[in-house]
Design a protein around this motif. Structure first.
Motif, PDB file in Angstrom:
ATOM      1  N   LEU A 158       7.994   4.462   5.368  1.00 38.11           N
ATOM      2  CA  LEU A 158       9.373   3.993   5.214  1.00 38.11           C
ATOM      3  C   LEU A 158      10.329   5.164   4.987  1.00 38.11           C
ATOM      4  CD1 LEU A 158       8.745   0.851   2.989  1.00 38.11           C
ATOM      5  CD2 LEU A 158       9.718   0.850   5.293  1.00 38.11           C
ATOM      6  N   ILE A 159       9.948   6.098   4.131  1.00 38.54           N
ATOM      7  CA  ILE A 159      10.809   7.246   3.862  1.00 38.54           C
ATOM      8  C   ILE A 159      10.989   8.089   5.122  1.00 38.54           C
ATOM      9  CG2 ILE A 159      10.983   9.425   2.601  1.00 38.54           C
ATOM     10  CD1 ILE A 159       9.556   8.030   0.264  1.00 38.54           C
ATOM     11  N   ILE A 205      14.465   9.902   9.420  1.00 36.16           N
ATOM     12  CA  ILE A 205      14.574  10.250  10.840  1.00 36.16           C
ATOM     13  C   ILE A 205      15.712   9.471  11.490  1.00 36.16           C
ATOM     14  CG2 ILE A 205      13.440  10.048  13.083  1.00 36.16           C
ATOM     15  CD1 ILE A 205      10.801  10.715  11.634  1.00 36.16           C
ATOM     16  N   SER A 206      15.794   8.185  11.161  1.00 40.14           N
ATOM     17  CA  SER A 206      16.856   7.354  11.714  1.00 40.14           C
ATOM     18  C   SER A 206      18.230   7.813  11.231  1.00 40.14           C
ATOM     19  CB  SER A 206      16.628   5.892  11.335  1.00 40.14           C
ATOM     20  OG  SER A 206      17.653   5.059  11.861  1.00 40.14           O
ATOM     21  N   PRO A 213       0.823  -1.221   0.000  1.00 38.21           N
ATOM     22  CA  PRO A 213       0.000   0.000   0.000  1.00 38.21           C
ATOM     23  C   PRO A 213       0.853   1.266   0.000  1.00 38.21           C
ATOM     24  CG  PRO A 213      -0.918  -1.607   1.505  1.00 38.21           C
ATOM     25  CD  PRO A 213       0.396  -2.172   1.036  1.00 38.21           C
ATOM     26  N   ARG A 214       0.406   2.272  -0.758  1.00 42.66           N
ATOM     27  CA  ARG A 214       1.175   3.485  -0.976  1.00 42.66           C
ATOM     28  C   ARG A 214       1.540   4.199   0.327  1.00 42.66           C
ATOM     29  NH1 ARG A 214       0.109   9.012  -2.735  1.00 42.66           N
ATOM     30  NH2 ARG A 214       1.744   9.663  -4.206  1.00 42.66           N
ATOM     31  N   GLY A 215       0.650   4.150   1.294  1.00 48.32           N
ATOM     32  CA  GLY A 215       0.928   4.825   2.561  1.00 48.32           C
ATOM     33  C   GLY A 215       2.197   4.345   3.232  1.00 48.32           C
ATOM     34  N   VAL A 228      14.977   4.112   0.242  1.00 53.81           N
ATOM     35  CA  VAL A 228      14.858   3.691  -1.164  1.00 53.81           C
ATOM     36  C   VAL A 228      13.626   2.820  -1.340  1.00 53.81           C
ATOM     37  CG1 VAL A 228      15.978   2.446  -3.047  1.00 53.81           C
ATOM     38  CG2 VAL A 228      17.352   3.869  -1.512  1.00 53.81           C
ATOM     39  N   ALA A 229      13.384   1.921  -0.395  1.00 52.57           N
ATOM     40  CA  ALA A 229      12.204   1.059  -0.482  1.00 52.57           C
ATOM     41  C   ALA A 229      10.929   1.899  -0.486  1.00 52.57           C
ATOM     42  CB  ALA A 229      12.190   0.078   0.686  1.00 52.57           C
ATOM     43  N   GLY A 230      10.879   2.918   0.372  1.00 52.74           N
ATOM     44  CA  GLY A 230       9.699   3.773   0.409  1.00 52.74           C
ATOM     45  C   GLY A 230       9.463   4.478  -0.911  1.00 52.74           C
ATOM     46  N   ALA A 231      10.535   4.969  -1.535  1.00 54.02           N
ATOM     47  CA  ALA A 231      10.401   5.623  -2.835  1.00 54.02           C
ATOM     48  C   ALA A 231       9.881   4.655  -3.889  1.00 54.02           C
ATOM     49  CB  ALA A 231      11.751   6.200  -3.266  1.00 54.02           C
TER      50      ALA A 231
END
Length: 350
Positions: free
Chosen positions: A215-216, A221-222, A208-210, A246-249
């Motif tokens: 993830l980003i 933040i980390s 899901p896009r959310g 990168v995974a979030g993107a």
């Protein structure tokens, strides 16, 4: 075209620029500790590189020779030009080089993408200091080119096993030998993270896009909250969050194409030039401010902010000019084809 990766390239390059901004500001008189987390832009680049190498060579057989040719054409010319410029500056105007010294093996190794101890800093860095990452990139390209000789389903596993074995060897039997210490660093596992993301992007179930935003956000933040990290744990403390970014993107890309932002796309195209030339630009602007500081109506934080804005701005402008006037024409001539601006391919170091 994956516009999100262009944005990440721009952000990662700027993170490294801001990280290196600390040196000229300290020469200007800044005594406060400078944030070290900008160096994590390198880790984002490594994950991106692993991803791009997989997706741009997926299901290509007999491609090793072409792969090596494209990598050399893409990486070597501009790097050698900047290295030669740095060497010329070191030999002709050594007073302008704050942390340089001409040493034969270090110079040779800088051109050959081999690790060698910096004669002043003592670290495994070439003449163009950020080029240490390209030494890792070249070694990864060597491994991935060999892996392309294997069946598709064995490539990631083969490279992953080799890199993991080297990391375990470095942990179990640490050594001061430059080659051993360099090529057994666990930071190379970040390329494997990218390979894994490539497999998911091509064949995995959609997310899901959310979750992309989660993830980003969590990844950045980390990365930005940890400060400096020791080399032994960098892969975990910066590499894993970089992989999350990168995974979030990629989650966002699979759900809905990310819109193109012209300025970020251009800066993403010029990220290689920015990565290579920013050190000289920051140093030059910093030295100008050191000389002009007594006559400027600025002091303290205002002076540091003015220097920082001028230095980062100059680095971006000059890198775009280098990209348009040098890097892109070189790529077009040496590859024998017309360069395509903004196209996300393996033609950029990750």
């Amino acid at each position: 075209m994956l516009e999100s990766l262009q944005v990440l390239r721009a952000i990662a390059a700027l993170m490294v620029v801001v990280f290196h901004l600390g040196a000229p500001l300290q020469r200007l008189g800044l005594e406060a500790p400078w944030p070290q987390s900008g160096a994590a832009g390198v880790d984002i680049f490594f994950v991106l590189s692993g991803f791009l190498m997989l997706v741009t060579t997926y299901k290509r057989d007999g491609y090793t020779g072409s792969f090596y040719h494209k990598r050399l054409v893409r990486i070597v010319p501009l790097y050698w030009i900047v290295t030669t410029a740095s060497l010329a500056l070191l030999l002709l105007a050594p007073q302008l080089v704050k942390s340089g010294k001409a040493e034969a093996w270090h110079i040779i190794a800088s051109y050959l993408f081999l690790p060698a101890r910096h004669p002043v800093l003592g670290t495994l860095e070439p003449l163009v200091v950020p080029g240490w990452t390209l030494n890792y990139e070249m070694f990864f390209y060597l491994l991935w080119g060999i892996a392309l000789l294997l069946p598709q389903e064995r490539r990631v596993v083969g490279v992953g096993v080799v890199i993991a074995a080297l990391a375990v060897l470095g942990f179990a039997a640490p050594s001061d030998n430059p080659f051993f210490a360099f090529y057994t660093s666990s930071i190379m596992l970040e390329f494997v993270f990218g390979l894994g993301l490539g497999l998911w992007y091509l064949n995995g179930a959609p997310i899901p896009r959310g979750w992309g935003f989660v993830l980003i956000g969590c990844g950045f933040i980390s990365l930005l909250s940890q400060g400096d990290v020791p080399p032994e744990t960098r892969m975990l403390r910066w590499g894993v969050p970089a992989a999350m970014v990168v995974a979030g993107a990629l989650v966002l890309e699979r759900a809905r194409p990310v819109p193109r932002v012209a300025v970020l796309a251009l800066l993403g195209d010029a990220s290689y030039s920015l990565y290579l030339v920013h050190g000289m630009v920051l140093s030059a602007v910093g030295q100008v401010f050191v000389r002009l500081a007594p006559s400027l109506p600025l002091s303290g934080p205002a002076l540091y902010i003015a220097c920082g804005v001028a230095a980062v701005g100059a680095a971006m402008v000059i890198s775009v000019l280098v990209h348009l006037a040098v890097e892109r024409p070189l790529l077009r001539v040496m590859s024998g084809r017309r360069a395509t601006p903004g196209k996300v391919t393996a033609e950029r170091p990750g």
